[in-house]
Structure formats: structure tokens, C-alpha cells
Design an enzyme around this catalytic site. Sequence first.
Site, PDB file in Angstrom:
ATOM      1  N   GLY A   1       0.624  -1.065  -0.143  1.00  0.00           N
ATOM      2  CA  GLY A   1       0.061  -0.120  -0.338  1.00  0.00           C
ATOM      3  C   GLY A   1       0.950   1.782   0.450  1.00  0.00           C
ATOM      4  O   GLY A   1       1.737   1.549  -0.903  1.00  0.00           O
TER       5      GLY A   1
ATOM      6  N   GLU B   1       0.277   1.105  11.688  1.00  0.00           N
ATOM      7  CA  GLU B   1      -0.700   0.688  11.171  1.00  0.00           C
ATOM      8  C   GLU B   1      -1.508   0.680  11.881  1.00  0.00           C
ATOM      9  O   GLU B   1      -2.331  -0.880  12.135  1.00  0.00           O
ATOM     10  CB  GLU B   1      -0.167  -0.751  10.597  1.00  0.00           C
ATOM     11  CG  GLU B   1       0.692  -0.180  10.255  1.00  0.00           C
ATOM     12  CD  GLU B   1       0.282   0.229   8.493  1.00  0.00           C
ATOM     13  OE1 GLU B   1      -0.553   0.975   8.456  1.00  0.00           O
ATOM     14  OE2 GLU B   1       1.748   1.004   7.395  1.00  0.00           O
TER      15      GLU B   1
ATOM     16  N   LEU C   1       3.435   2.561   1.887  1.00  0.00           N
ATOM     17  CA  LEU C   1       4.696   2.463   1.629  1.00  0.00           C
ATOM     18  C   LEU C   1       5.173   1.530   1.094  1.00  0.00           C
ATOM     19  O   LEU C   1       6.830   1.617   1.033  1.00  0.00           O
ATOM     20  CB  LEU C   1       4.537   0.994   3.511  1.00  0.00           C
ATOM     21  CG  LEU C   1       4.376   1.428   4.039  1.00  0.00           C
ATOM     22  CD1 LEU C   1       4.267   0.368   5.631  1.00  0.00           C
ATOM     23  CD2 LEU C   1       4.672   2.417   5.863  1.00  0.00           C
TER      24      LEU C   1
HETATM   25  N1  PCA Z   1       0.348   0.682   4.660  1.00  0.00           N
HETATM   26  C1  PCA Z   1       0.629  -0.832   4.359  1.00  0.00           C
HETATM   27  C2  PCA Z   1      -1.032  -1.491   4.183  1.00  0.00           C
HETATM   28  C3  PCA Z   1      -1.380  -0.616   3.948  1.00  0.00           C
HETATM   29  C4  PCA Z   1      -0.779   0.560   3.594  1.00  0.00           C
HETATM   30  O1  PCA Z   1      -1.095   1.790   3.167  1.00  0.00           O
HETATM   31  C5  PCA Z   1       1.404  -1.603   3.462  1.00  0.00           C
HETATM   32  O2  PCA Z   1       1.702  -0.345   2.355  1.00  0.00           O
HETATM   33  O3  PCA Z   1       1.697  -2.670   3.159  1.00  0.00           O
END
Ligand code: PCA
Length: 174
Positions: free
Chosen positions: A26, A100, A28
Site C-alpha cells: 500500500g 498501522e 509504504l
Molecule cells: N500500509 C501498509 C498496509 C497498507 C498501507 O497503506 C502497506 O503499505 O503495506
Amino acid sequence: MKGFLIFSVIASVCPAVHMAQVFVYGTLKKGQPNYFRMMDANIGQAEFVAHARTVDRYPLVIATKDNIPFLLNVPGTGQRVRGEIYCVDQKMLDFLDEFESIPEMYQRTTVRLEVQDGPGEPENTPKSASIVEAFVYSTTTYKPEWLQKPTYESYDAYGDHGLPYVCRDDRSPE
Ligand code: PCA
């Protein structure tokens, strides 16, 4: 021999034992709104390992008024999700768990991945098409209607879905 084969299929890709493998799908990922946090040495250490996609299908949806990406922990529906594997140290893992909002928003589970390509150092990069396991921030605490949302193979906060990610430090419930 059998045991050796199983061990070599689910390989560890982090060079140091104190580092953990995390699959990000996501905000990150490289080029996404929270990537800078992965690269902040004050937070901890994160080293890119390889691009990968999940062995199983999962629904990756965009939800809440802040348009947050969620991998719903419902294997077998949705798509084989694409993302990036990183080796992270304990400090970065602790930060990510808090960032998170574990366990309310996401849970840290494990996922099986098919490696695509890595940065090239053969001794540190798992082979293309090899299967590895990593942590992932997925969720089982979703609203039932999220299962009806469009699913994505590859998340892009700036994509043509028109659901731009809203970043805030003080997320209020919907
Ligand atoms: N951050 C985590 C989980 C979803 C998000 O936006 C990621 O990038 O995996």
C-alpha cells in the site's frame, strides 16, 4: 532430504537473523505517500529485497473516508496482490506496528509470496519465482460491505480510481 527441500522453498531472505521480512502493498511502497517512513534512519532500518506477488488471491480494497488501502485477510478471493518485500530491523517493525494501528485497524499476519525481481546482488536476492514468507499488514476487522468494493492488483494512491489517500496522524473513526 524432504525436510531440506521444504526449508529451501520457504527461504529466509534477510541477511541478519534479527531482521524480519515484511511485504508492503500500500502506501509504504516506493513512490507512495508513506514510503519516506521506511527510509527514515531515525525510525529504523528497512532494506528493499524484491518485488513480489501473493501466491493466493486476496481482496485489496480502498476504504474509509481517508481512502486507506486494506488487504482483507480473505484468501481465495480478489487478486494476486503485487508489492515489495523489505527486511526491517526490530525498531522499524515496532514503528510499523504502531503506525498501522495494530490490532484495531490492521493485524500483522504472514503471507506466501512469489518473488519477481530483486535489486540484483545474487547472494542477497531470492531467485525469481521462488516462494518466500513475510509479514503483512492485513485486516480481519473490516466492515462486511468492504467485500463488495472493487479490488486492485497493485495499489497506487495516485491511480485513476479517484480515491486519493488522506494522511493524518489522528485518525478518527468513521
Ligand atoms: N500500509 C501498509 C498496509 C497498507 C498501507 O497503506 C502497506 O503499505 O503495506
